[in-house]
Enzyme design. Structure first.
Site, mmCIF file in Angstrom:
data_model
loop_
_atom_site.group_PDB
_atom_site.id
_atom_site.type_symbol
_atom_site.label_atom_id
_atom_site.label_comp_id
_atom_site.label_asym_id
_atom_site.label_seq_id
_atom_site.Cartn_x
_atom_site.Cartn_y
_atom_site.Cartn_z
ATOM 1 N N LYS A 83 0.855 -1.189 0.000
ATOM 2 C CA LYS A 83 0.000 0.000 0.000
ATOM 3 C C LYS A 83 0.890 1.237 0.000
ATOM 4 C CE LYS A 83 -4.300 0.720 2.552
ATOM 5 N NZ LYS A 83 -4.855 0.573 3.902
HETATM 6 C C1 E4P Z 1 -8.242 0.885 4.494
HETATM 7 O O1 E4P Z 1 -7.447 0.515 3.687
HETATM 8 C C2 E4P Z 1 -8.164 2.186 5.186
HETATM 9 O O2 E4P Z 1 -6.935 2.370 5.754
HETATM 10 C C3 E4P Z 1 -9.277 2.287 6.174
HETATM 11 O O3 E4P Z 1 -10.473 1.806 5.588
HETATM 12 C C4 E4P Z 1 -9.446 3.663 6.757
HETATM 13 O O4 E4P Z 1 -10.632 3.706 7.534
HETATM 14 P P1 E4P Z 1 -10.932 4.867 8.581
HETATM 15 O O5 E4P Z 1 -11.283 6.105 7.827
HETATM 16 O O6 E4P Z 1 -12.107 4.352 9.372
HETATM 17 O O7 E4P Z 1 -9.702 5.030 9.407
#
Ligand code: E4P
Length: 224
Positions: A83
């Site tokens: 990522k």
């Molecule tokens: C997923 O890859 C993201 O990091 C995650 O869904 C972020 O979610 P949040 O906005 O609840 O922290």
């Protein structure tokens, strides 16, 4: 539609895998920090439990270190997706890592233009954050519709991974829009199973059944 689980809690993942609903996992630096464990250990353990892609996020902001981190993370297991954040350097890293054959998830996407750039950089996944857009008064799902329209127009292979999911409504809306993946917090996945009429109906069935005094399985004295 694939369901990824948005957590670095290995016990939660192990439990949810038994539902057959887990097609992959996403983590981020905040989720790893919450686990209180070394990142490489957590990612290796998750990859041992889940067959599908497991997103592990780089934390450097310069391209060279992003690439070193990304290649290190990709070496942990064959199903790691690296990522990278949406930034010029993140997209440079995306292009290089994708060129290595490593699937890349471009995260922190908040606009259709960003999603277009990620697809052009060869991203395997784009992660638009619907919940965080809703939080500032925008409509997160509008972004999913816009990305879907753009990707369909050019037949980009980048998968739309709906992130920052806050409730079952986000999962249903993502499905209606044809999103490839939703990454779902464990609590939201459990909410998807629930409906008050299901609970009420089951309670009534079991109460009526208890009144019959029957057992579906033969009792030992009957079987003998
Ligand atoms: C997923 O890859 C993201 O990091 C995650 O869904 C972020 O979610 P949040 O906005 O609840 O922290």
């Amino acid at each position: 539609m694939k369901f990824f689980i948005d957590t670095a809690d290995v016990a939660e993942i192990r439990d949810l895998v038994t539902t057959g609903m887990v097609d992959g996992v996403t983590t981020n630096p905040s989720l790893i920090a919450k686990s209180g464990r070394p990142m490489a250990d957590v990612i290796a353990e998750i990859c041992g439990v889940v067959d599908g892609p497991v997103s592990a996020e780089v934390t450097a902001t310069d391209v060279d270190t992003m690439l070193r981190e990304g290649r290190y993370l990709a070496g942990i297991a064959g199903n790691v997706a690296v990522k990278v954040p949406m930034s010029i350097n993140g997209l440079k890293a995306c292009k290089a890592l994708s060129g290595d054959g490593t699937p890349v998830n471009v995260t922190l996407c908040f606009s259709p233009a960003q999603a277009l750039l990620a697809a052009k950089a060869g991203a395997a996944f784009i992660s638009p954050f619907v919940g965080r857009l809703d939080d500032i008064g925008a409509v997160g799902m509008d972004l999913i519709a816009e990305i879907a329209e753009i990707y369909a127009a050019y037949q980009f292979q980048t998968e739309i991974l709906v992130a920052s999911v806050r409730g079952p409504h986000h999962v249903v809306e993502a499905a209606k829009l044809g999103a490839d993946v939703a990454t779902i917090p464990p609590a939201v996945l459990r909410q998807l199973y629930r409906h008050p009429l299901t609970d009420k109906g089951l309670e009534a069935f079991l109460a009526d059944w208890a009144k019959t005094g029957q057992s579906i399985l033969p009792v030992e004295s009957d079987a003998a």
